[in-house]
Design an enzyme around this catalytic site. Structure first.
Site, PDB file in Angstrom:
ATOM      1  N   ASP A 275       6.484   2.122  -3.937  1.00  0.00           N
ATOM      2  CA  ASP A 275       7.472   3.127  -3.250  1.00  0.00           C
ATOM      3  C   ASP A 275       8.251   3.898  -4.111  1.00  0.00           C
ATOM      4  OD1 ASP A 275       9.025   1.045  -3.822  1.00  0.00           O
ATOM      5  OD2 ASP A 275       9.370   0.342  -1.897  1.00  0.00           O
ATOM      6  N   SER A 276       9.283   4.664  -3.721  1.00  0.00           N
ATOM      7  CA  SER A 276       9.924   5.474  -4.640  1.00  0.00           C
ATOM      8  C   SER A 276      11.335   4.625  -5.042  1.00  0.00           C
ATOM      9  CB  SER A 276      10.215   6.563  -4.025  1.00  0.00           C
ATOM     10  OG  SER A 276      11.164   6.699  -3.073  1.00  0.00           O
TER      11      SER A 276
ATOM     12  N   ASP B 206       2.391  -0.797   5.506  1.00  0.00           N
ATOM     13  CA  ASP B 206       2.882  -2.056   4.793  1.00  0.00           C
ATOM     14  C   ASP B 206       4.205  -2.645   5.379  1.00  0.00           C
ATOM     15  OD1 ASP B 206       5.616  -1.675   3.149  1.00  0.00           O
ATOM     16  OD2 ASP B 206       4.979   0.112   3.996  1.00  0.00           O
TER      17      ASP B 206
END
Length: 382
Positions: free
Chosen positions: A97-98, A273
């Site tokens: 993820d970022s 997720d």
């Protein structure tokens, strides 16, 4: 598994059952069967599980967290040590993820500006700047197979004007993330855009159109499961999925319960997720084919039956009495076994969904699982 540099990222839609989709994502590190659930390996580990055990559950891909890894041990250090796959001993695909969500939720102090977000680490209070370009750089240093654009996770509740402003900032950051990725990524690595817009259908539509005009390998739906409730979440998922490209994977971030997953699959989602399987395992909760169990309950102290006789997981064959004993005593083995059983249940749930879509009876499959969970609610959460 070595990275096959001859393979590129690609998504193949193999079958549909109403809006539910059966597919496969090809990556240089192997295929991802969809619908897919990604166990969460926040700090380069799926908590309380060995990488080979995670693989044995049937997981094709795991998620790792940019925010946590950039703070400790550091992306540059992981790169020097050969990349995240070698560092953690996982040879399959990894999605990162970022870091945007963790910046918003964990940072002691943060300031969001057009350039990026300045925040204080929740670990030591040190100040960091996370820009779209830096988020991509960190993910490339880690060697992620699927990377996410930097976005602002809009808090809930938010007024329409607040959600609009936040979404538009995320779209500008998405464009910068795409530009940065073009100069840093290795062939075969994918970049996903993230649709924002809170629970406002028109904003979700505008966000999706903006991302499609930029062009991404896949599209995620972010900013949900943050307090809006299941009905609003599923309504937003349905609206958003309906305007996303058919030929790209769709990823619902941070969701959720078995029922949530099945409802989202029915609305056209391919990837998920959530920390729920492992977090629940550490807190005495077990997901089984008979429903959700709370191993703290005294009723299990004399129960010799296996945790889940329908599961193929070795951990699920230990007796409920033994697992109750381990959790009551605070033995480390207890959370390890329950986490293992839970992750495998989620993988078996996805395998069942894939089979049901292929047969054309997904709705009946989803209703059967939901019925079992509705029946198990009597007293298990006390």
């Amino acid at each position: 598994m070595q990275r096959d540099v001859t393979k590129q990222f690609a998504f193949t839609l193999k079958a549909r059952d109403s809006s539910a989709r059966l597919g496969e994502i090809a990556t240089p590190r192997g295929a991802i069967r969809t619908p897919a659930f990604m166990p969460v390996g926040t700090a380069a580990t799926v908590k309380a599980m060995l990488p080979e055990t995670v693989r044995a559950t049937g997981a094709d891909i795991i998620l790792a967290n940019t925010y946590h890894l950039m703070l400790r041990p550091g992306a540059e250090r992981i790169a020097r040590l050969g990349g995240l796959h070698r560092f953690m001993g996982w040879d399959g695909p990894i999605l990162t993820d970022s870091g945007g969500y963790q910046v918003m939720s964990l940072s002691k102090l943060r300031r969001i500006e057009e350039h990026g977000v300045t925040f204080q680490s929740h670990i030591d209070g040190a100040t960091h700047l996370l820009t779209p370009e830096r988020a991509i750089e960190v993910q490339c240093l880690l060697g992620a197979d699927i990377r996410m654009v930097l976005d602002e996770c809009t808090p809930f509740p938010a007024t329409r004007d607040e959600a609009k402003s936040s979404m538009e900032l995320s779209m500008r950051w998405a464009e910068r993330s795409k530009e940065a990725s073009q100069g840093m990524a290795v062939p075969g690595q994918a970049l996903f855009g993230i649709v924002q817009g809170s629970i406002y259908p028109d904003l979700r539509g505008k966000s999706a159109e903006a991302l499609k005009s930029i062009g991404f390998d896949g599209y995620a739906i972010g900013g949900l499961a943050v307090g809006e409730g299941q009905e609003a979440m599923l309504d937003t998922v349905a609206v958003t999925a309906s305007v996303l490209p058919e030929d790209r994977p769709r990823y619902l971030m941070g969701v959720g319960t078995p029922q949530d997953l099945l409802e989202a699959i029915a609305r056209g989602i391919d990837m998920f997720d959530c920390v729920m399987p492992t977090r629940s395992g550490r807190h005495c909760q077990a997901f089984t084919w008979g429903g959700k169990l709370n191993l703290r309950n005294a009723r299990y102290a004399d129960d010799p039956s296996p945790l889940d006789a329908e599961s193929a997981c070795p951990a699920a064959q230990y007796s409920r009495a033994y697992l109750h004993h381990l959790m009551k005593c605070g033995e480390t083995l207890g959370p390890m076994l329950l986490s293992w059983a839970n992750v495998q249940f989620y993988q078996e749930l996805m395998a069942g969904a894939r089979e049901a879509i292929a047969r054309g009876n997904f709705a009946a499959y989803a209703e059967d699982v939901s019925r079992r969970y509705r029946a198990s609610n009597g007293g298990e959460e006390e």
